[in-house]
Scaffold this active site. Sequence first.
Site, PDB file in Angstrom:
ATOM      1  N   LYS A   1      -8.862   5.165  13.591  1.00  0.00           N
ATOM      2  CA  LYS A   1      -8.749   6.504  13.013  1.00  0.00           C
ATOM      3  C   LYS A   1      -9.896   7.420  13.424  1.00  0.00           C
ATOM      4  O   LYS A   1      -9.753   8.646  13.389  1.00  0.00           O
ATOM      5  CB  LYS A   1      -8.660   6.405  11.493  1.00  0.00           C
TER       6      LYS A   1
ATOM      7  N   GLU B   1       0.835  -1.203   0.000  1.00  0.00           N
ATOM      8  CA  GLU B   1       0.000   0.000   0.000  1.00  0.00           C
ATOM      9  C   GLU B   1       0.870   1.253   0.000  1.00  0.00           C
ATOM     10  O   GLU B   1       0.618   2.215  -0.738  1.00  0.00           O
ATOM     11  CB  GLU B   1      -0.913  -0.023   1.233  1.00  0.00           C
TER      12      GLU B   1
END
Length: 458
Positions: free
Chosen positions: A446, A308
């Site tokens: 998050k 990623e």
Amino acid sequence: MASSAIRDSAINQRYGRLLSCSAPCAGLSFAGFLAAAAGGERFYWEDRNGAVAFAGAGAAVELMAWGPERFKRIAKDARALFEDARLEGDDNPLSGPRLLGGFAFRSDFTPDNTWSIYSPAFFVLPHYQLVRDGDKMWLTINAQIPPEETPESLIPDIQAALAQKSAQLREAQVSIGADEQSALIGINYPMRYPAWEGIISDATERIRAGALRKVVLARAAELRFNAPVQLLPILRHLAAQYADCYRFLFEPRPRYAFYGASPELLASTRGPALETMALAGSAARGHSDEADRRLGEMLLGSAKDRQEHEIVVEKMRDRLRPMTESLEICAPSLLKLSNIQHINTPIRGTLKRETGILPPVEALHPTPALGGDPRPDALRLIRELEPIPRGWYGAPVGWIDSSLDGQFAVAIRSAVAQESRAWIYAGAGIVDESLPDLEWEETELKFRPMLDAHSVCK
């Protein structure tokens, strides 16, 4: 640009010539400045670790733009605004006029109820600015003057208004107390786990079939309060817990605000010097030094997270090479925040042309860290799979100075408030090895900074 061309520009036809006056102003607090501006337009930006900070009150000029040319339109209007400006006062460039604002994630963004006052590009030149650089502070006033007026005739009055404002702020700070947050009475998650599992499975199937390499998918949470959301307690919390992030507030209408604490620099320019970063791959922090070290090593060694991250580095390099004479890709390392750690690769370069901050911002947004790769395919998939518009989440937010240089962060770890409601957002990078449950846990992690910030009592 010739003076006749300046007079013909749309900005000066609409507003007149910009006059900006500044003066040293030690001893004022940003909290007091923003508290005194409650009920009006308010703006705030603080660099990582608080080295430089700006706050604004009121609106001298608003710039807006729509469509795929929005970056170029804002650059053109900002150039017209500043090109014939008269700057009076301290020689420090930080004390000069500064546009604060940002862009929507998509150029074809249409404001909905959540983002009702926001356009695809929206910047404000505050009427008053407070600036801190280390232990030095300046107060600045920005005003548009009619074409028939000369700056020399107005400077004494502007300087008198500046001195009066400084005295008012000092007096007001004596009586300003620490306000409390409204009570959080409910949290609604529009997307439940079964729906999330479905879109992640859909995305990974398409990635394995070769339709794209990566896509970033996000979800939202709606927070409801018993009274209007109080912004200053949130900013205090973010300053205490996330001092190593870029902290911002954009409140162009009273009680309609976008704010957050982002760890991710999108771009910063100063003349030909360019800085940015590739930030992708996430893990929780450990409860002990040993556990934290082990989690960090696992993150750096994770094939999924390295894949990623490498996609982000590769595409950022490809987008910046045409506009840079040199580009330095630093070694990846861990960026450790209070509740999460990321793989971070700093990137530095020298621009071929000193055209300011917006060309690099346009080239980079959205990076694969917030969009995906290939970018057009990822954006189409985001539109197809995400049930809620992102608005300004994950988009560039920052400032532009009179030289058109500036600094922009990626607006993650952010929230948008409207009266007594707020919406927070969290996303995860999806590649072929992504698992829905682990990506759900990553978004939960998050969400935490902004959930905690909205739950503080003082």
